[in-house]
Design an enzyme around this catalytic site. Structure first.
Site, PDB file in Angstrom:
ATOM      1  N   HIS A  52      -7.832   9.253  -2.269  1.00 32.80           N
ATOM      2  CA  HIS A  52      -7.265   9.203  -0.913  1.00 32.80           C
ATOM      3  C   HIS A  52      -8.225   9.790   0.131  1.00 32.80           C
ATOM      4  CE1 HIS A  52      -3.032   9.029   1.098  1.00 32.80           C
ATOM      5  NE2 HIS A  52      -3.970   8.819   1.997  1.00 32.80           N
ATOM      6  N   ASP A  74       0.844  -1.198   0.000  1.00 36.42           N
ATOM      7  CA  ASP A  74       0.000   0.000   0.000  1.00 36.42           C
ATOM      8  C   ASP A  74       0.877   1.245   0.000  1.00 36.42           C
ATOM      9  OD1 ASP A  74      -2.836   1.219   0.676  1.00 36.42           O
ATOM     10  OD2 ASP A  74      -1.450   2.193   2.059  1.00 36.42           O
ATOM     11  N   TYR A 130       2.688  10.061  -0.134  1.00 36.82           N
ATOM     12  CA  TYR A 130       3.749   9.534   0.731  1.00 36.82           C
ATOM     13  C   TYR A 130       5.137   9.875   0.178  1.00 36.82           C
ATOM     14  CZ  TYR A 130      -0.027   6.502   2.577  1.00 36.82           C
ATOM     15  OH  TYR A 130      -1.191   6.002   3.094  1.00 36.82           O
ATOM     16  N   LYS A 147      -2.690   5.837  -4.409  1.00 32.40           N
ATOM     17  CA  LYS A 147      -3.830   6.729  -4.168  1.00 32.40           C
ATOM     18  C   LYS A 147      -3.629   8.100  -4.819  1.00 32.40           C
ATOM     19  CE  LYS A 147      -3.975   4.564   0.375  1.00 32.40           C
ATOM     20  NZ  LYS A 147      -2.558   4.516   0.811  1.00 32.40           N
TER      21      LYS A 147
END
Ligand SMILES: NC(=O)c1ccc[n+]([C@@H]2O[C@H](COP(=O)([O-])OP(=O)(O)OC[C@H]3O[C@@H](n4cnc5c(N)ncnc54)[C@H](OP(=O)(O)O)[C@@H]3O)[C@@H](O)[C@H]2O)c1
Length: 320
Positions: A132, A65, A70, A99
């Site tokens: 997201h 994931d 990120y 996402k």
């Protein structure tokens, strides 16, 4: 419908998580490695994600994931490439989730944002692409007023193009899920939300499950692990109730909490960059909890979230 294949497969060195079927017919492994860095310790470099992904695949993980926000999609992609180069897996055996970030919610921005993620990951497609958050932001971080139904049309285009094999959402509440299901052409397969013993989310989970939408459970350890919050509710890692259950099965309290989520039909996403804990967090398929133990763990619920974003609470579509 979600079909649970009950047994994980153990090989000499790896534990493979079972898969469940998504509402579009694709299958998804029931444990994912989390790579979000909200809990990264001081000095923990982003390059550690590359090793974490490789170690996870060696330990048997087949689901990773990540997310554009990120900033670690290149490291995730390198870890995957390392595992493929070592002959441990093929691309087809992996399930990669990423996402769409909140500042790319206009319909025409979705496919280009996914193409950028694919370039970062070094992949031709992802297995799962998620919105997201239902909240839209401008590039300066201020509120934007884009309806997530419009964003979803871009997601449907991404799936039509084969860039994402499945599409879903994250952080949608029950009202938002219902409205999306009522207006979509392609139903979301997953809602990725926070679930752990302090925030068990029974109403949202059963609502999604009734609609055939699976749940990926983020921050699965809740406040077992340090969140630097003085108001953190129990349980902690050494909670006597969890320790007693853990001792009964010869497991750690972390493994008990992950198994509790799996018993509820959820897909936990434990994050670790530590090789031993990565292996521990997928070693979950040689025991079952009793109905009473599942009930007992559920009694910790306080509806307290690890992830709250108070800065957005006045923005359109704030979900919490
Ligand atoms: N969709 C969203 O909005 C959203 C939001 C938050 C998170 N997520 C996803 O969910 C993933 C997990 O959530 P999270 O990072 O908040 O928290 P988490 O997985 O609940 O907890 C991670 C923390 O637990 C430690 N840990 C891991 N395994 C352990 C074990 N067996 N025993 C003791 N400690 C252990 C880790 O340290 P070490 O690394 O040192 O082991 C880290 O400090 C994220 O990485 C991300 O992929 C998604």
């Amino acid at each position: 419908m979600i079909l649970l294949l009950l047994l994980g497969i153990h090989t000499a060195s790896a534990v493979l998580a079972p898969c469940i079927e998504l509402n579009d017919g694709n299958t998804i492994p029931v444990v994912a490695l989390g790579t979000g860095r909200g809990t990264a310790k001081e000095g923990e470099s982003i390059d550690e994600v590359r090793n974490a992904v490789l170690w996870a695949i060696e330990a048997g993980y087949r689901h990773i994931d990540t997310a554009a926000i990120y900033g670690d999609e290149p490291q995730v992609g390198q870890g995957i490439a390392d595992a493929i180069a070592k002959g441990i897996v093929t691309r087809e055996q992996l399930f990669v989730t990423t996402k769409l970030w909140n500042d790319k919610h206009a319909r025409h921005q979705v496919v280009p944002a996914l193409r950028e993620s694919l370039t970062n990951l070094g992949l031709d497609y992802v297995d799962l692409y998620l919105i997201h958050f239902p909240v839209a932001l401008k590039s300066d971080g201020s509120a934007d007023n884009i309806d997530y139904l419009e964003t979803w049309q871009g997601m449907e285009e991404a799936r039509d193009l084969g860039l994402a094999r499945s599409i879903g959402v994250s952080n949608f509440n029950t009202t938002q899920i219902s409205r999306l299901v009522d207006h979509c052409r392609i139903r979301p397969v997953i809602n990725e939300v926070e679930v752990n013993p302090s925030n068990t989310q029974e109403p949202l989970v059963s609502h999604c499950q009734q609609l055939g939408i699976g749940i990926m459970a983020y921050s699965p350890f809740g406040f077992l692990v340090s969140r630097n919050r003085p108001d953190a509710p129990p349980p902690r890692y050494d909670d006597p109730t969890l320790v007693a259950i853990a001792q009964k099965y010869g497991k750690s309290t972390g493994q008990i909490v992950l198994r509790y989520l799996i018993e509820r039909g959820l897909i936990p996403i434990p994050k670790s960059t530590n090789r031993k804990r990565i292996a521990e967090n997928i070693n979950l398929f040689d025991f079952d909890l009793t109905a009473e133990e599942i009930y007992t763990i559920g009694q910790f619920n306080k509806n307290v979230r690890v992830i709250e974003i108070p800065d957005w609470q006045d923005y359109p579509n704030y979900p919490f």
